[in-house]
Design an enzyme around this catalytic site. Structure first.
Site, PDB file in Angstrom:
ATOM      1  N   LYS C  67       0.847  -1.201   0.000  1.00  0.00           N
ATOM      2  CA  LYS C  67       0.000   0.000   0.000  1.00  0.00           C
ATOM      3  C   LYS C  67       0.879   1.246   0.000  1.00  0.00           C
ATOM      4  O   LYS C  67       1.900   1.296   0.691  1.00  0.00           O
ATOM      5  CB  LYS C  67      -0.902  -0.042   1.245  1.00  0.00           C
ATOM      6  CG  LYS C  67      -2.017   0.996   1.287  1.00  0.00           C
ATOM      7  CD  LYS C  67      -2.891   0.780   2.530  1.00  0.00           C
ATOM      8  CE  LYS C  67      -4.061   1.743   2.613  1.00  0.00           C
ATOM      9  NZ  LYS C  67      -4.905   1.474   3.805  1.00  0.00           N
ATOM     10  N   SER C 142      -9.808   1.375   2.672  1.00  0.00           N
ATOM     11  CA  SER C 142      -8.913   2.206   1.889  1.00  0.00           C
ATOM     12  C   SER C 142      -7.810   1.438   1.176  1.00  0.00           C
ATOM     13  O   SER C 142      -7.176   1.976   0.287  1.00  0.00           O
ATOM     14  CB  SER C 142      -8.263   3.259   2.793  1.00  0.00           C
ATOM     15  OG  SER C 142      -7.431   2.618   3.757  1.00  0.00           O
ATOM     16  N   SER C 166     -10.216  -1.056   6.823  1.00  0.00           N
ATOM     17  CA  SER C 166      -9.595  -0.790   5.528  1.00  0.00           C
ATOM     18  C   SER C 166      -8.861  -1.967   4.899  1.00  0.00           C
ATOM     19  O   SER C 166      -8.427  -1.872   3.758  1.00  0.00           O
ATOM     20  CB  SER C 166      -8.634   0.392   5.638  1.00  0.00           C
ATOM     21  OG  SER C 166      -9.370   1.593   5.645  1.00  0.00           O
TER      22      SER C 166
END
Ligand SMILES: [Mg+2]
Ligand SMILES: [Zn+2]
Lengths: 477, 94, 473
Positions: C67, C142, C166
């Site tokens: 990420k 996310s 997330s």
């Protein structure tokens, strides 16, 4: 109607840079004037993703300070974030302690301590004026070397009543911290910084007046002057029927001007909340033991020892204890044989300090402690008079050396024996027949004239007591 | 409810410039969210301690041992503006 | 090459270990697949395998998608934000470094909601990520880029972060496995912070075995993260096929209201399946779970408002020049942050500001205590608390962008666990409307090994076929 008398009520907030090896929350070595931005890392630059880890030694120093000031040490304390924006604050918040500080309460000398907590120092901003690189008419350059240096913030109760007391007490605090070895405590270099909360109130009343916070006093002299000026300003306002406004003030030591730091912006709202990136500090018995073992003898204990064990009077004991460098010098001299404590103390705190000037450390002078001890012993043995000894001290301060040798070389030995002194006394009486007459009549007041005459003749080497005895003998009194 | 004045006050604290349009949108959106959050005011929380850390780790302290700092050019590498080996900013006094 | 991309990470690592697969070929196959990413899952892909890569570790050289908010030295680390456009940090996050040392080299950086704020990945400054199962839909957020990359076969596995769901929610919406570990077991050093007391890194993988394998190498106390700690157990790969003696607790308050019918149906089918494997199903009260969302939407924005104060245009990131400092700050932050980030900074600043602290942040922290107590009580009676991961399947792009509150309700089932710091996993739970749904299991702190075992048994029984989402294979 008589004018109202006002008394100042002053509380002090002292920021002390701790002399650990590394910063409060990262492994960068502390900076001592290195080139800008060479003592930084991702943590103290506040780079995204970085986290603080508290320096165990800073906690240790905090505990030592707490113990030295007689504080209650919190079994558990936590850090908070104090949020505000400023270029010298890389994360947009300062990690500090808020409602659960390391130490609470305590006392040093005649001033109570409110709390002591740990936090991190800000970076340094250098104003550079107009810059071609920005549209701004004014610019600053940030150097993060200092950012993150461990600080202990010491907050007193409002127990200080005068500017002089503030500066005297700060000297005691400085001595205490220096003896603890936790800080360089150098005001000029910023390792000891003091702000003062100042208010005034009519004498005899208990209620506190509106206070102002005076910042940026970077020497003992400026602290005294700054506080004095602010106290006078506040009294002036009240006498004119005005009201003191609570605000932060800046003292300019060069002009003596006090200006408001209050910006056009609204008051600060620091949005404190517990720092989630740090875990609580829980004081263990081992941490307490280690801090206690590290404590040296502190001024208050030393003052008591000087009084109780050495029999020094209160004034000498306090002066020697509160100014550790004088106390250290005194104790070093005292270890020489044959010198008495109180006369030695007097010579250190009066004659020597006078000659070396204000805050000088006698250990750095040319006068060896053993030399002063010998000189004081010579005086005690009446081998040198007080007056002559002062001349010897002048010489020691200027050149150093051995007092006995100076006495011999300069012929400053006491003219003590009756054989040597009797003719000089006789000559003095002869030269002042009217005085001799009054003395004979029992009026001893003018004897000083005769003694003075003898001292002049002997260049101060005569013993005053012996002269008096000879006068009486020769006049048949 | 959070009104226009409060939005402007909070934006100033947060150092966020908001356009006129953003101010009014923020006011209505935040009010809606705050209405929902108000739920927690109905709870009786007397005597309930706050959780500041979910997992108790105590005295996660660091030994006072220096680690190398960054070379200055690395420290300054991402800065939007530099001068004289430092980070250049408009003066706070200006 | 396509058969390489069909392997799970564990299978690929095993093939490398036996010499059947050259780690260079493995890396290159994924590098080529991610370079051809047509879902906007990646924001940066490595040009070549890192020179210092080591395939001899247990992770066998199986490349890792990371990420964007994990700092990676010399590679863009932008946290989905314009304010960090092309920011290249001078250091690497502890967990990324650990995994590289264990044999999982960095493959690329994945797209995400800006500063991890969002549940749809539409809040990225680098454009939305598309769901590989249906490109008109969101992948969740996310960690949407990581979830989409793994689901699409553009990465064998990926790192995400979970603050309020997330990892788990995008895993559910993309048909893969996502673990939110016990708070503190994985170092946060180098993870660009959203909400410090909630953030936790975790694996996004094709199956439970890969999840355990990756997590096994993520854990460990880090001297650079004060809140990190040693996991009391060594993490082992799961092998259970039965759930005998295991009790699953369904929140008493879960009525199905607010949950899509298809999602609820799959959830109930899996409960029956669990019973057939020997598990007992029981209702457990979690009376404060309902307040979780409110507490979460105070605590997370409050911490975020402070964590994001460092983006001030002084040391890194974008700056809008101005004559005075205040304007430099306010314009830099106005232009640099997207609308959702601004919204949360405003909300959080308000919640912490003078006069409101006690009513908001202070209260929310106490609600947190109640929620943790609820879980403690529940785990006295049951082994795991189970729920659907997300109340809905992947929704259409743009469907909720105008209604922040509706978007926040996505996190209903996932926020209580981070508030209590406990671990939870989402595993694929069959399809509804041809889109994946997720089944969530939460356990007590440090129960990851038992979570993996139960999730593994369920995974085998459910027999979810993720290959339908794999566009790369
Ligand atoms: Mg302070
Ligand atoms: Zn540093």
């Amino acid at each position: 109607m008589s004018a109202v008398e006002y008394e100042p009520v002053i509380g002090l907030e002292i920021h002390v840079q701790l002399s650990t090896r590394t910063k409060m929350f990262c492994g960068c070595a502390l900076s001592f004037g290195e080139p800008p931005n060479t003592r930084t890392c991702p943590v103290c630059l506040g780079l995204p993703g970085t986290l603080p880890v508290a320096n165990a030694e800073a906690i240790h120093y905090g505990l030592m300070i707490g113990m030295a000031l007689g504080c209650d040490l919190a079994p558990r304390s936590i850090f908070h974030r104090k949020n505000y924006f400023y270029p010298d604050l890389p994360k947009g918040y300062q990690i500090s302690q808020y409602d659960e500080p390391l130490c609470r309460g305590g006392r040093l000398g005649d001033v109570r301590i409110h709390r002591v907590h740990l936090e991190e120092d800000a970076a340094k901003l250098v104003h550079v004026g107009a810059s071609g690189r920005l549209h701004a008419s004014d610019a600053s350059i940030v150097d993060f070397n200092r950012g993150g240096t461990p600080l202990a913030e010491i907050v007193t109760e409002p127990d200080v009543r005068s500017a002089e007391q503030a500066s005297e007490w700060l000297k005691l605090l400085r001595t205490t911290l220096r003896q603890l070895g936790v800080s360089d405590v150098n005001m000029e270099e910023g390792s000891l910084r003091c702000d003062a909360n100042i208010s005034v109130r009519p004498v005899g009343t208990k209620e506190l007046g509106t206070k102002t916070e005076l910042k940026n006093m970077n020497s003992f002299r400026f602290i005294e002057r700054g506080i004095k000026a602010e106290v006078e300003r506040q009294i002036g306002i009240l006498r004119d029927g005005g009201q003191v406004v609570q605000e932060t003030l800046h003292y300019d030591p060069t002009t003596g001007a006090i200006t408001s730091l209050r910006s056009k912006e609204e008051a600060h709202d620091y949005r404190y909340f517990p720092e989630p990136d740090l875990t609580p500090v829980s004081i263990t018995q081992a941490m307490l033991d280690r801090a206690r073992e590290a404590l040296p003898e502190l001024p208050a204990a030393r003052e008591a020892r000087f009084k109780d064990e050495l029999g020094l009077n209160g004034e000498s004991a306090r002066l020697l204890a509160w100014r550790a460098e004088l106390g250290d010098y005194f104790e070093s001299a005292l270890s020489s044989n044959g010198v008495e404590a109180q006369p030695l103390a007097n010579w250190v705190t009066n004659e020597l300090v006078q000659r070396l000037g204000g805050d000088a450390d006698p250990a750095e002078s040319k006068v060896e402690p053993s030399a002063l001890a010998k000189l004081v012993a010579l005086v005690g043995e009446r081998k040198v008079t007080q007056g002559a000894a002062k001349q010897v001290l002048d010489k020691l301060v200027a050149e150093g050396g051995d007092p006995q040798a100076i006495v011999e070389a300069e012929g400053l030995g006491a003219v003590g024996g009756a054989d040597e002194l009797a003719p000089v006394v006789a000559a003095a009486l002869e030269a002042n027949p009217d005085i001799a007459e009054r003395l004979r009549g029992g009026d001893m007041k003018p004897i000083g004239v005769i003694v003075g005459h003898v001292m002049r003749e002997t260049k101060g080497r005569a013993d005053g007591g012996e002269v008096t005895r000879l006068v009486r003998e020769q006049l048949g009194l | 409810m959070i009104d226009r004045e409060q939005v402007l006050h909070v934006a100033r604290l947060a150092r966020l410039e908001l356009s006129e349009d953003e101010v009014s949108r923020m006011s209505s959106e935040l009010s809606k969210v705050l209405d929902h959050i108000e739920k927690i005011s109905a709870l009786d929380l007397d005597g309930v301690p706050a959780t500041t850390h979910v997992v108790e780790v105590e005295n996660a302290l660091r030994p006072d041992e220096p680690r190398p700092s960054l070379p200055r050019e690395v420290a300054l590498a991402s800065a939007p503006a530099t001068q004289d080996d430092g980070f250049l900013v408009p003066s706070p006094q200006a | 090459m396509s058969d390489i991309l069909d392997l799970t990470a564990k299978q690929a690592a095993d093939a490398v270990a036996t010499g059947d697969l050259d780690p260079k070929d493995l890396y290159e196959a994924y590098r080529a697949a991610s370079a051809a990413d047509d879902l906007n899952a990646y924001v940066w892909v490595a040009d070549a395998a890192p020179a210092d890569g080591d395939a001899s570790g247990e992770l066998g050289g199986v490349p890792l998608a990371v990420k964007d908010l994990f700092c990676t030295e010399g590679a863009p680390s932008q946290a989905g934000s314009k304010i960090l456009e092309d920011y290249r940090p001078p250091y690497t996050a502890t967990v990324v470094r650990k995994l590289a040392q264990a044999g999982a080299p960095l493959l690329g950086k994945t797209n995400q909601d800006e500063f991890a704020m969002g549940s749809s990945n539409e809040n990225s400054a680098y454009g939305p990520v598309l769901n590989p199962w249906d490109r008109t839909r969101v992948p969740g957020g996310s960690s949407g880029g990581s979830a989409a990359a793994v689901a699409a076969g553009y990465a064998p596995w990926a790192l995400g972060t979970d603050t309020g769901g997330s990892i788990r929610q995008p895993a559910a919406l993309c048909g893969i496995v996502g673990l939110k570990p016990t708070y503190g077991t994985v170092s946060r050093y180098g993870m660009i912070a959203f909400a410090s007391s909630l953030d936790q890194a975790g694996p996004l993988t094709r199956d439970v075995t890969d999840s355990a394998l990756l997590y096994r190498h993520m854990v460990g106390r880090d001297g650079r993260d004060s809140t990190s700690l040693e996991h009391p157990e060594e993490i082992v790969l799961p092998s259970a096929t039965r759930l005998d003696g295991i009790t699953l607790g369904v929140p008493a308050e879960l009525s199905g209201e607010g949950v899509e019918d298809g999602v609820m149906a799959r959830f109930e089918e899996t409960l029956k399946l669990a019973e057939s494997l020997g598990a007992t199903i029981r209702r457990v009260p979690l009376p404060h779970a309902d307040y979780g969302l409110s507490a979460y939407y105070v605590i997370a924005p409050a911490e975020a408002s402070s964590n994001l104060a460092r983006f001030d245009g002084v040391r890194y990131g974008a700056r809008v020049d101005a004559d005075d400092l205040l304007s430099m700050y306010t314009r830099t932050r106005h232009d640099g942050f997207g609308p959702e980030v601004k919204r949360r900074i405003m909300l959080g600043t308000y919640a912490l500001s003078s006069g409101y602290y006690d009513a908001y942040y202070g209260r929310a922290q106490r609600v947190r205590t109640k929620i943790a107590e609820d879980f403690d009580n529940a785990f006295a009676d049951v082994d795991f608390v189970v729920t659907p991961t997300s109340p809905s399947v992947a929704f259409e792009l743009g469907a909720k962008t105008d209604d922040p509150l509706a978007m926040y309700l996505n996190d209903y089932f996932t926020v209580p666990m981070p508030l209590a710091g406990i671990p939870a996993i989402s595993i694929p739970n069959g399809l509804s409307e041809d889109l994946p749904t997720g089944f969530q299991l939460a356990g007590p702190a440090f129960s990851e090994n038992r979570i993996f075992e139960a999730a593994y048994a369920l995974e085998q029984a459910i027999g979810f076929d993720g290959s339908k989402g794999r566009v790369a294979a």
